[in-house]
Design a protein around this motif. Structure first.
Motif, short mmCIF file in Angstrom:
data_model
loop_
_atom_site.label_atom_id
_atom_site.label_comp_id
_atom_site.label_asym_id
_atom_site.label_seq_id
_atom_site.Cartn_x
_atom_site.Cartn_y
_atom_site.Cartn_z
N HIS A 94 -3.56 -3.62 -0.71
CA HIS A 94 -3.55 -2.16 -0.82
C HIS A 94 -4.97 -1.61 -0.93
N SER A 102 2.17 0.60 -5.50
CA SER A 102 2.26 0.38 -4.06
C SER A 102 3.69 0.26 -3.58
N ASP A 103 3.82 0.40 -2.27
CA ASP A 103 5.06 0.05 -1.58
C ASP A 103 4.88 -1.35 -1.02
N LYS A 107 9.76 0.63 -3.22
CA LYS A 107 9.20 1.76 -2.48
C LYS A 107 8.90 2.82 -3.54
N GLY A 157 0.85 10.38 -8.77
CA GLY A 157 0.28 9.05 -8.93
C GLY A 157 0.89 8.33 -10.12
N LYS A 183 6.16 5.04 -3.60
CA LYS A 183 5.37 6.22 -3.26
C LYS A 183 6.20 7.36 -2.69
N ASP A 184 7.34 7.62 -3.32
CA ASP A 184 8.12 8.80 -2.98
C ASP A 184 8.35 9.66 -4.21
N GLY A 195 0.82 -1.21 0.00
CA GLY A 195 0.00 0.00 0.00
C GLY A 195 0.85 1.25 0.00
N GLU A 196 0.23 2.34 0.36
CA GLU A 196 0.95 3.60 0.47
C GLU A 196 1.53 3.65 1.88
N ARG A 197 2.74 3.14 2.01
CA ARG A 197 3.35 2.99 3.34
C ARG A 197 4.17 4.24 3.63
N TRP A 198 3.48 5.34 3.85
CA TRP A 198 4.14 6.64 3.99
C TRP A 198 5.20 6.65 5.11
#
Lengths: 482, 401
Positions: free
Chosen positions: B188, B217-218, B117, B124, B119-120, B20-23
């Motif tokens: 996710h 996703s991460d 990874k 989108g 989502k950095d 998912g988006e593992r911020w």
């Protein structure tokens, strides 16, 4: 052997911005624009510039001709994308002209094209004279209304000319009606009435007189008078002062194209040649820091039409554009949000570009001597699984080959200056294929099997370094040369 | 024909992070999350691992190059660590490296870990990236959806399918994967959707809408593999072993030679044929019990059903609409939610698919567990573009099945 115009062609971009859209957007600021809001002006797609337009105009002029005959290329414009890189060199490479030709850029004045033409007509090697212009104009300026983007080309040389030069005259004075410096993006212009009364009128009619005298032709015998001037009534006033019949004054294409600047004398000359009959006399004027006048007489060979698009065909290949904001965005007149995807680095390694210039600029692939398979790019090992011969390929140009869409999409995710980005697999009728960008196409026109032709366009703009790279794109074949 | 990998290597343990988006997580955290689970499942200690493979595709976005990031994250004791990248097949490539190491006898126990990874980026979709010096000069700036969307145009042209029928089958695929994802706590995307949600979504790349696209996703997933004998020696029973590992890589024929019509994956057809042969499968539609395929886009899953020789050519629309691939269908596809909803951390995806096979075959898949335990399962990855790609296939099953 007689020297003269051996061939002609033109290119007008497909998009036509409706002047009403400009006036509607800017009328609050300058209500006078509403008085100019008639007709349409040609505008470049985001991936067009004077170089790409010059290539298309030259291709149009060279339809059915052996390109090997061209020994000299002169490219006229005041809006070259490169100040120090031979713009004509890009054009020559895209046209796959011989590397042994001479090539030069001629610029800095609105009469660059007529000067290049006059010089080519002095005789010598077969010369391709091409002119293209894409003038930058401030939003809400009269120049934005009056200008149009476009290009034209003629081949000058010995042979069976369509028209021969009967006389010419020139005058050089430092009359500054407008100027642009190396540091400025836009023109600075003086009052129109002064330009007419102190510029055109005292300069052009006497020059025409000298030109006609040299030719031994009476003013009344001029059949086509090509007088590029966007100021109202100037062409008519000049004609009257010079003794040229009112009916000989040619339409300056203001309503359908706009003033193509340095290219306009050539655009009007080509339009005249398209209409001309044997024996007609065409007078062309270029005005800027003095003026050039050239008088041509049309020969019987004119009746053999080349089957190209020319001015008429390109004017017919048209799509109305009412989105003024899009025009501003295409020209970077406004700063718009392009999104983070637009930040991708578009560095072009110049060494790799040089190594691959034949494939990238010339669109040259390979023809396998062993199995006959056509392929792009040309590679060391043949792609045919039943062949795979090594170093078996001769250069094979794809730019003039007909093709069809094999698969397509209209992509709204990827960055494009004009979304959606339309692209897909292009398959050449004679063999060979490549995943390519499409251009001059609307998403609802996309279909498997749609006939396409190749056009030379800007591939990417490297805003960080001010570079632009070119490649070929597929456009609908409708409205292409026979 | 080489003898192949069938039943030579068994899975000792597996782990998978939540996708998912593992911020709040770096790639290193995700690697540890997946590895801790796998190590516990295997019942061994880190020092027993002889060699490791790291699969990651867009490393410039997170860990950087080489095997070092894996060695550092897990404090691997100076063992050989190799980083592999092969587009979206990177996870399966890591697995292939580890399995081959064990099969060759060079390692007793080997680790394969995939991580991404993504989502950095600040936006989108997949990260923008170059395609190589020369390709950058001629290729369109094609996105993943833009390249895969073209399958639809070519498929319709070839089979004369009505655009509405294809769109409806594609929508069914996405609705099914969302249903499945809703039953997977590590997925996710866990929301259920309807056919109308899919059909009314904004267009991404004609004809793909938002819900025809998988999540970005991460996540991380990993496998620890060994020989069947060592696994038994460590007390494992009912072994899950590797039946086949195949890879097929485009050589430019689809991109340059006019034989390919654009409606299918030449690589998948070849890789799956070889995989079935390696696994001793001659009737895949009857013998494969479970599939996890590379459903980066709904249309990819649809044509893949034919390329895997499960649906007859031109009949995938019918099978999809008949529910053949639904969770309660004959051969469920994406029972864990697939790339579509479990998510797609590129380097982890291939291993995530094998993880699902491993859970389902042992009856450990929780709420989404298939009633009758699958005996033979197939996983499939595609990396690149339909006209130029890498396809990996793995077949996993009960040892001796």
């Amino acid at each position: 052997m007689t020297t003269g115009i051996l061939a002609y062609g033109a290119y007008i971009p497909r998009l036509r911005l409706q002047r009403k859209a400009i006036a509607e957007a800017n009328g609050w600021l300058n209500p006078a624009l509403k008085g100019l809001a008639r007709g349409e002006r040609a505008i470049c797609n985001w991936d067009e510039d004077p170089v790409t337009m010059a290539v298309e105009a030259a291709r149009d002029a060279l339809v059915g001709r052996d390109r090997g005959g061209v020994r000299d290329l002169r490219f006229a414009s005041t809006t070259f994308p490169f100040l120090d890189r031979l713009n004509a060199g890009v054009v020559a490479e895209a046209l796959r002209l011989s590397e042994e030709i001479a090539a030069s850029d001629v610029g800095a004045t609105q009469r660059a094209a007529t000067s290049a033409l006059a010089s080519a007509l002095k005789g010598g090697a077969e010369t391709l004279v091409v002119a293209a212009e894409k003038r930058e104009a401030r939003a809400a300026s009269p120049l934005e209304m009056a200008s149009g983007d476009g290009a034209a080309a003629v081949v000058i040389g010995d042979g069976e000319p369509l028209a021969v030069l009967k006389g010419s005259a020139t005058r050089t004075v430092d009359f500054v009606d407008h100027y642009r410096t190396a540091d400025s993006v836009y023109d600075y212009q003086w009052e129109e009435r002064w330009i007419r009364d102190a510029g055109y009128m005292p300069t052009v009619p006497p020059l025409i007189g000298r030109c006609l005298a040299e030719a031994g032709v009476a003013a009344g015998d001029v059949t086509h008078f090509c007088m590029p001037a966007t100021l109202p009534r100037v062409a008519g006033m000049v004609a009257k002062a010079a003794g040229i019949a009112e009916g000989a004054v040619r339409d300056n294409l203001a309503a359908v194209c706009g003033d193509t600047g340095a290219a306009h004398p050539l655009v009007m000359l080509v339009a005249a040649l398209e209409d001309a009959a044997p024996g007609d006399r065409i007078l062309v004027v270029g005005f800027g820091q003095g003026a050039d006048a050239l008088l041509f007489e049309v020969t019987p060979a004119i009746v053999k039409r080349p089957g190209n698009l020319g001015v008429k065909g390109h004017l017919a290949r048209r799509r109305e554009e009412t989105g003024y904001a899009k025009f501003l965005a295409f020209n970077d007149t406004v700063e718009i949000e392009r999104g983070m995807r637009a930040e991708a680095d578009k560095l072009t390694p110049l060494s790799a570009m040089w190594r691959n210039r034949e494939a990238v600029t010339g669109f040259v692939g390979g023809h396998c001597r062993q199995c006959g398979t056509l392929q792009f790019p040309r590679s060391r090992v043949c792609v045919n699984p039943n062949c795979n011969a090594v170093d078996s390929q001769d250069p094979h140009p794809f730019a003039e080959k007909r093709a069809r869409i094999n698969s397509y999409t209209a992509d709204r995710l990827t960055y494009s200056p004009d979304p959606p980005a339309c692209y897909g697999m292009i398959q050449f009728d004679d063999g060979g294929r490549w995943m390519m960008d499409f251009t001059d196409i609307d998403a609802d026109e996309l279909a498997v099997g749609q006939p396409m032709r190749m056009m030379f366009r800007i591939k990417d703009i490297d805003a960080q370094r001010g570079f632009r790279r070119y490649f070929w794109k597929a456009a609908p074949a409708t409205g292409s040369a026979a | 024909m080489p003898q192949g990998i069938r039943d030579k290597v068994a899975i000792l343990g597996m782990g998978c992070s939540k996708f998912g988006e593992r911020w709040d997580m770096d790639a290193e955290d995700l690697m540890v999350e997946a590895y801790t689970e796998a190590l516990g499942d295997a019942g061994i200690e880190t020092r027993q691992i002889d060699a490791a493979w790291l699969g990651t595709a867009i490393e410039e976005q997170h860990v950087g190059k080489s095997g070092v990031p894996l060695a550092v994250a897990l404090r691997l004791p100076y063992i050989p660590v190799t980083r592999v990248e092969n587009y979206c097949a990177s996870g399966t490539e890591a697995f292939r490296g580890a399995v081959y190491a064990v099969a060759s006898g060079a390692a007793d126990i080997a680790l394969a870990l995939g991580v991404e990874k993504l989502k950095d980026t600040g936006y989108g979709g997949l990260p923008q990236r170059g395609r190589g010096t020369l390709n950058n000069m001629t290729w369109p700036n094609l996105s993943a959806p833009g390249s895969f969307a073209q399958l639809a145009a070519a498929y319709r042209a070839k089979h004369g399918s009505a655009p509405e029928d294809l769109k409806r089958a594609m929508a069914h695929i996405s609705v099914k994967s969302h249903d499945n994802g809703s039953r997977n706590p590590k997925a996710h995307l866990r929301n259920r959707i309807t056919i109308d949600t899919v059909l009314n979504a904004p267009t991404v790349a004609e004809p793909l809408g938002l819900y025809d696209c998988c999540g970005v996703s991460d996540g991380a997933a990993c496998a620890i593999v060994t020989t069947p004998d060592i696994a038994r020696g460590l007390g494992k029973r009912d072994l899950i072993s590797v039946k086949a590992l195949q890879l097929s890589v485009s050589n430019g024929q689809e991109a340059q030679h006019n034989a390919w019509d654009g409606s299918y994956f030449a690589t998948t057809r070849i890789a799956s044929t070889r995989a079935y042969q390696e696994a001793g499968i001659d009737r895949p539609r009857e013998q494969v019990n479970l599939m996890e395929v590379h459903d980066c886009f709904s249309v990819t899953e649809l044509v893949t059903m034919e390329d895997l020789h499960i649906s007859p050519e031109g009949r995938a629309i019918n099978d999809v609409l008949d529910g053949f691939f639904d969770a309660d269908g004959t051969v469920p596809c994406q029972i864990d939610g697939g790339l579509k909803c479990f998510g797609h951390p590129i380097g982890a995806s291939g291993l995530r698919m094998i993880y699902e096979m491993y859970l389902q075959m042992q009856g450990k898949a929780g709420e989404r567990q298939r009633k009758e335990l699958p005996r033979i399962g197939l996983t499939h990855n595609l990396g690149g573009f339909p006209h130029q790609n890498v396809c990996s296939i793995s077949i996993i099953g009960h040892h001796g099945a």
